[in-house]
Design an enzyme around this catalytic site. Structure first.
Site, short mmCIF file in Angstrom:
data_model
loop_
_atom_site.label_atom_id
_atom_site.label_comp_id
_atom_site.label_asym_id
_atom_site.label_seq_id
_atom_site.Cartn_x
_atom_site.Cartn_y
_atom_site.Cartn_z
N ASP A 90 -4.38 -21.57 -0.66
CA ASP A 90 -3.05 -20.98 -0.45
C ASP A 90 -2.96 -20.27 0.89
O ASP A 90 -3.85 -19.47 1.24
CB ASP A 90 -2.75 -19.95 -1.54
N GLU A 189 6.36 -24.54 -10.56
CA GLU A 189 5.97 -23.43 -11.45
C GLU A 189 7.15 -22.93 -12.27
O GLU A 189 8.23 -22.63 -11.75
CB GLU A 189 5.38 -22.28 -10.60
O1 KIV Z 1 -2.09 -18.75 -6.68
C1 KIV Z 1 -2.17 -19.53 -7.65
O2 KIV Z 1 -3.06 -19.44 -8.49
C2 KIV Z 1 -1.14 -20.56 -7.76
C3 KIV Z 1 -1.06 -21.30 -9.04
C4 KIV Z 1 -0.47 -20.45 -10.09
C5 KIV Z 1 -0.35 -22.59 -8.89
O3 KIV Z 1 -0.37 -20.75 -6.87
#
Ligand code: KIV
Length: 271
Positions: A90, A189
């Protein structure tokens, strides 16, 4: 041994082929070496180094505080453990929104310093310039629509998104925009199952859901939630496979008792 720079078994193309043959994609989160090692050995397809590390690892109430350096630290530990799964990281809040040059620099740092395979970011039209710029450097991008935890202060609540037609239409448009830009996959989500299924059927790229129903191409959960380590978070979409909180509590209490009662260490446990 580090697996950085190694070609892993699951690639973005493999995920695309899985969608074509109707094979569901299994994705879970990891933030450290030991958990990633078990997940990879178990045969998980995709490991997400999610910014949920902000909640689960650092104890923040939202995903906003985690930094790029912290995400790179988690991702580097995960990559060392993984030889098969695709590792997606991310981009944290504030490292890609509103500035595509910053977005590219952030994505390059993640790829260079951690050895991950792809990045994920939240949003559609609002971040499309950033998505395009990252993709132009050859970095695979996974999109994320529906409930976007980095925008929690805009929503004010974690309720189901896109229940009304206007928001559902925007989500659908954004999904097409992300696919057209070249994203290899998309996370949806906490949206109605019917919308998840419709978007997945309209897109060629794999759509991975978390609370988006069974009609999408794969599922993702936060590992600490599905293992029952976290207790306070119980949305309807969460299936708990274990109650590790209770198991760990029992083990810790047994250890404390053993130390206090002088039962540990015994004769065989010393030199
Ligand atoms: O940060 C995370 O764990 C996520 C998932 C919930 C898809 O983005």
């Amino acid at each position: 041994m580090s697996t950085e720079g190694k070609n892993r078994v699951i690639t973005t193309h493999v995920l695309y082929e899985m969608k074509l043959r109707g094979e569901k994609i299994a994705m879970l989160t990891a933030y450290d070496y030991s958990m990633a090692r078990i997940l990879d050995a178990a045969g998980i397809d995709v490991i997400l180094v999610g910014d949920s590390a902000s909640n689960v690892m650092a104890g923040h109430v939202s995903t906003l505080p985690i930094t790029l350096n912290q995400m790179i630290y988690h991702a580097t530990s995960v990559v060392k453990a993984v030889s098969k799964a695709l590792v997606v990281v991310d981009l944290p809040f504030g490292t890609y929104q509103g500035n595509s040059k910053l977005a590219l620099n952030s994505a390059i740092r993640i790829m260079k310093e951690s050895g991950a395979d792809a990045v994920k970011l939240e949003g559609g039209e609002e971040v499309i310039e950033s998505v395009q710029r990252i993709l132009s450097a050859g970095i695979p991008v996974m999109g994320h629509l529906g409930l976007m935890p980095q925008s929690i202060h805009k929503y004010g609540t974690y309720v189901v998104r896109a229940k009304d037609e206007v928001e559902a239409q925007k989500l659908t448009n954004d999904a097409h925009l992300l696919e057209k830009a070249g994203c290899f996959s998309l996370v949806l989500e906490k949206i109605p199952a019917s919308l998840g299924a419709r978007v997945a059927s309209e897109l060629k790229i794999p759509v991975i859901g978390i609370g988006a129903g069974g009609g999408v191409d794969g599922q993702v959960l936060v590992s600490h939630d599905m293992l029952g380590i976290t207790q306070e978070f119980s949305p309807r979409f969460l299936r708990r496979y274990h109650n590790l909180y209770a198991e760990m509590m029992g083990s810790f209490q047994a250890y404390i008792n053993d130390v206090k009662s002088k039962d540990f260490p015994n004769e065989r446990e010393q030199y």
